[in-house]
Design an enzyme around this catalytic site. Structure first.
Site, PDB file in Angstrom:
ATOM      1  N   PHE A 175      14.147  16.269  20.489  1.00 43.32           N
ATOM      2  CA  PHE A 175      13.666  17.289  21.431  1.00 43.32           C
ATOM      3  C   PHE A 175      13.265  16.596  22.718  1.00 43.32           C
ATOM      4  O   PHE A 175      12.429  15.687  22.704  1.00 43.32           O
ATOM      5  CB  PHE A 175      12.462  18.052  20.856  1.00 43.32           C
ATOM      6  CG  PHE A 175      11.968  19.123  21.788  1.00 43.32           C
ATOM      7  CD1 PHE A 175      12.471  20.423  21.700  1.00 43.32           C
ATOM      8  CD2 PHE A 175      11.039  18.856  22.777  1.00 43.32           C
ATOM      9  CE1 PHE A 175      12.046  21.419  22.581  1.00 43.32           C
ATOM     10  CE2 PHE A 175      10.614  19.836  23.668  1.00 43.32           C
ATOM     11  CZ  PHE A 175      11.119  21.117  23.559  1.00 43.32           C
ATOM     12  N   THR A 177       8.716  18.613  46.298  1.00 44.19           N
ATOM     13  CA  THR A 177       7.512  18.896  47.074  1.00 44.19           C
ATOM     14  C   THR A 177       6.315  18.126  46.521  1.00 44.19           C
ATOM     15  O   THR A 177       5.702  17.322  47.217  1.00 44.19           O
ATOM     16  CB  THR A 177       7.202  20.405  47.092  1.00 44.19           C
ATOM     17  OG1 THR A 177       8.308  21.086  47.672  1.00 44.19           O
ATOM     18  CG2 THR A 177       5.953  20.702  47.909  1.00 44.19           C
ATOM     19  N   ASP A 187      11.525   8.506  25.011  1.00 44.03           N
ATOM     20  CA  ASP A 187      10.764   9.719  25.311  1.00 44.03           C
ATOM     21  C   ASP A 187       9.469   9.666  24.503  1.00 44.03           C
ATOM     22  O   ASP A 187       9.456   9.948  23.305  1.00 44.03           O
ATOM     23  CB  ASP A 187      11.626  10.937  24.932  1.00 44.03           C
ATOM     24  CG  ASP A 187      10.907  12.265  25.139  1.00 44.03           C
ATOM     25  OD1 ASP A 187       9.664  12.265  25.272  1.00 44.03           O
ATOM     26  OD2 ASP A 187      11.590  13.306  25.143  1.00 44.03           O
ATOM     27  N   LYS A 213       1.939  15.290  28.064  1.00 39.21           N
ATOM     28  CA  LYS A 213       1.015  15.754  27.013  1.00 39.21           C
ATOM     29  C   LYS A 213      -0.365  15.083  27.074  1.00 39.21           C
ATOM     30  O   LYS A 213      -1.126  15.338  27.991  1.00 39.21           O
ATOM     31  CB  LYS A 213       1.681  15.565  25.642  1.00 39.21           C
ATOM     32  CG  LYS A 213       2.819  16.599  25.396  1.00 39.21           C
ATOM     33  CD  LYS A 213       3.129  16.716  23.937  1.00 39.21           C
ATOM     34  CE  LYS A 213       4.261  17.659  23.631  1.00 39.21           C
ATOM     35  NZ  LYS A 213       3.809  18.892  23.028  1.00 39.21           N
TER      36      LYS A 213
END
Lengths: 496, 496
Positions: free
Chosen positions: A212, A377, A320, A353
């Protein structure tokens, strides 16, 4: 990595794990007003007030995914208070995203500081108008946790965009390596404006079954956890490699598991080789524990091979750590468990997280060739960097990574004993990986029923994969919480 | 839309624009300590301290895009103070993302409130554990600005992810319409896990030449502003339609511009028709002013036709108000200028930047069919919703949309007069669209040189497109700022 950051990282990660360290830290040190135990007074959780609050929100936003509506003002430490006043021991921690607890006084104090107040209401476009304190805020905070060898940092706003920025940097670096010293051709610049080759190249990101990596269009193309996340959404035709399906307990399946990892590594390498002549793999992305997809683990040797094979075939290697990072596995970064040698470190490590800030650690060599190629931005959020700085300081000060490692050891041992006589539960895993523990039920409905019983028994826990439950407590989870958790697990299993 | 939200929106948008309203509001009402004028004391801007700060940051993050390193503690209202202590009138406002000004006391007060402090340090997973106050925070804040007919809101963390969530919802709704009452097939669920048809369908988002919709993989596939944003990044093979290249002044080119818009509409419709049998267009996305791509405008009639043609061919219509939203065009939403009839409203309106919160307003009918299809850990940020609530309240209380419309009218008139005798400047545009004004120089280098002169003359202004400059002042920009700006423009043009 700067010398200062390197030294601090060693402090965070290299302390010897003392046997009695579970006794050194108590959550009341950080959260004096934490409740002593859960208390549930409604027949079901959520109760009537929780349901009414969900119905109210549902006029505006989909509430079908609500678990409980929470009263954050009343929550404290490891305890989440719901709309009905039920006090739940929270070992899911907002899908693994609360590092230390609710309403930690030292964090609230940071939020009240002038520095923080000015930062939150004067949000800069960081890429063009960074605050004068930005270097200091990074060096005394996020950069202290920079994984070895990765001394550059792209800040982002969430884990999905951290992964997508890593993809972008990998694609650019891959093409730069192919291109050599030459600049973009006119054909590349023209064709990319109509999303066509060669400017928009047919390069891919390889990910793993059950992985994921987020839900935006690039990250979702790499996500392979559940069909309901992906169906109806156009996706890049990127390859997926198998991830080992290990058998537990590990010590009883050594040979089978070795063979399974070998099989998966071979198939993975085959994809890398075969794709070279069609759509080359520019980057490989992997979680140290495939979490959302069902808490799937593999051996350090497997991960070392993954990294070496990626390098051999010229693919950048992205780790990840959005869910695994920031201490819960008993190391600050879960990939520290792998024992990678110098020169083998990942090219990119992404986080979010529990760090509250999000971003990508990477090497200077993967900085884009020209300005504005990775830009936007906001490019992160200074207040989340300030929050991360304090979280990192408190983790370090209280030795919470080591504490969590010790907690995990005793918790795994207690669960192993308890589950010996339990036929409903199987595949307890995550042993030696801190409190990052999980196990399976035989069916999804049994799992869901167990989670309902846990809530009624005062514990908020989470599921993952098809039929797994995962423990994701905060780093302040300690002995007294462990006792309560174990009692609730035992009662809930009996109640099934 | 709830009755309450509808009423409040009318308050925000429907007040008559009184002639003397420029005199009703002064920025010192909101920001008593705002400086009276710019002051620049270094030879160049940035000065030595700014350069040193950039070099420090550059060890960690790419600093090639830095304009000035800013001291946000000292900045106030419309004035940005840089690392060297230069005080600049800021008419770029962090790439159009500051609504009211720096260090507005009433906003700082919100940041110091217990409500805010608890919200910022207890960040929830909004989809599963929303705070008990969430409905109230939305109804008294963001929902007051819900565009007519759009009473659902997905909150996100940035503009790119707002657009990508709109894409996802549009793809799901499109497939649901095709599928009818039936559920997903096994083939769909299996194929999407390997990113293949039919589960990962060959549907597209149509965007427009020079459009900008973000930099993640889905949004970047729809972005068509500059090649440097796109080159080397794999992209979805999605179609691009031409956007009218209007000639200015408009009143001198009525027929040519009508013909140009007609030509573009015909080509756009042709793409929609032709793609039906190959890769159908599920959604069309458009900015009311194509900003990053060079401030390109078109007539309200053109936009009405775009919307009608999308509907005719079954494509959802997404209005990207990330840059144009929240008052700067003299309407709260720029698409209010179009005069859409009931039933013609957009399907999705996305926002970010000046709202500080980000998200997608949409209709209940485009809610996904099942839970968890559009989901993530944070799904927005309560503190940005609280900040947005106060910004909206202050905009309403001080009539700042109307104020900005009036400011725009006088500023456009003054610039028109000034530019009459200027051969270097052309295509002044945005007249009747608040302070959302821009113009072109003959070359990019002349434009860049102008922006450097402006900075030296105490004004921070931004560029866009190949050779344009854009005004993006805050909504508190008033008469005294206008005088300073006009003086600086005149001096800078002379200095070229």
């Amino acid at each position: 990595m700067s010398r200062r950051a390197a030294t601090s990282l060693r402090k965070l990660t290299a302390r010897p794990i003392a046997g009695p360290s579970t006794r050194c830290f108590s959550s009341t040190t950080l959260i004096p007003e934490e409740p002593a135990h859960p208390s549930v007074h409604t027949d079901k959780v959520p109760g009537p007030k929780g349901h009414a609050a969900s119905q109210g929100i549902n006029k505006i936003q989909d509430s079908r995914t609500h678990v409980v509506v929470a009263d954050y003002n009343k929550s404290s430490g490891n305890y989440l208070v719901d709309a009905d006043g039920n006090v739940l021991l929270d070992v899911f921690a907002q899908i693994s995203s609360i590092a230390l607890g609710y309403n930690v006084p030292e964090l609230l104090e940071v939020a009240r500081s002038d520095e923080f107040v000015h930062a939150v209401m004067n949000r800069p476009a960081l890429g063009s108008f960074p605050p004068v304190q930005w270097e200091e805020w990074l060096n005394t905070g996020l950069m202290k946790t920079a994984p070895k060898g990765l001394d550059n940092l792209m800040t982002t706003l969430c884990g999905s965009s951290a992964n997508e920025n890593a993809f972008k940097a990998a694609f650019m670096a891959y093409r730069a390596r192919e291109r050599g010293q030459t600049d973009f051709t006119k054909e590349e610049l023209d064709s990319c404006m109509v999303n066509a080759k060669p400017g928009s190249p047919d390069l891919t990101v390889l990910s793993f079954k059950s992985g994921f990596h987020g839900r935006l269009f690039g990250s979702l193309s790499a996500t392979r956890s559940k069909a309901i996340h992906k169906v109806d959404i156009p996706a890049f035709d990127w390859p997926v490699a198998p991830f080992p399906e290990l058998k537990y307990p590990l010590e009883e399946h050594v040979k089978e598991n070795e063979a399974e990892e070998k099989r998966c590594l071979e198939e993975y390498e085959q994809i890398l080789v075969q794709s070279k002549t069609t759509r080359p793999v520019a980057a490989v992305i992997i979680e140290p524990v495939l979490s959302e997809g069902g808490d799937k683990h593999a051996s350090p040797a497997y991960f070392r091979s993954l990294r070496q094979i990626a390098k051999k075939h010229g693919a950048y290697f992205i780790v990840d750590e959005v869910q695994t990072g920031v201490g819960a596995t008993g190391k600050f970064w879960a990939h520290e468990h792998w024992g990678l040698q110098a020169g083998e470190e990942p090219d990119f490590v992404t986080f979010s997280k529990k760090m509250q800030a999000s971003g990508v650690f990477h090497k200077a060599e993967t900085r884009p060739s020209a300005p504005y190629r990775i830009y936007g931005t906001w490019m992160g959020d200074p207040v989340r960097a300030l929050q991360a700085r304090k979280i990192i300081e408190l983790i370090e000060k209280h030795g919470l990574v080591q504490h969590t490692q010790a907690q995990g050891t005793s918790l795994a041992s207690a669960l192993t004993s308890m589950f010996r006589s339990q036929s409903m539960v199987e595949n307890l895993r995550g042993i030696n990986e801190g409190t990052f523990l999980s196990w399976d039920f035989s069916t999804a409905s049994l799992r869901d029923s167990f989670l309902g019983h846990m809530r009624k028994n005062g514990v908020q826990m989470g599921g993952c994969g098809e039929r797994s439950v995962r423990l994701r407590p905060m780093l302040t989870f300690g002995e007294k919480h462990q006792e309560i958790l174990l009692d609730a697990v035992q009662s809930s299993l009996k109640g099934l």
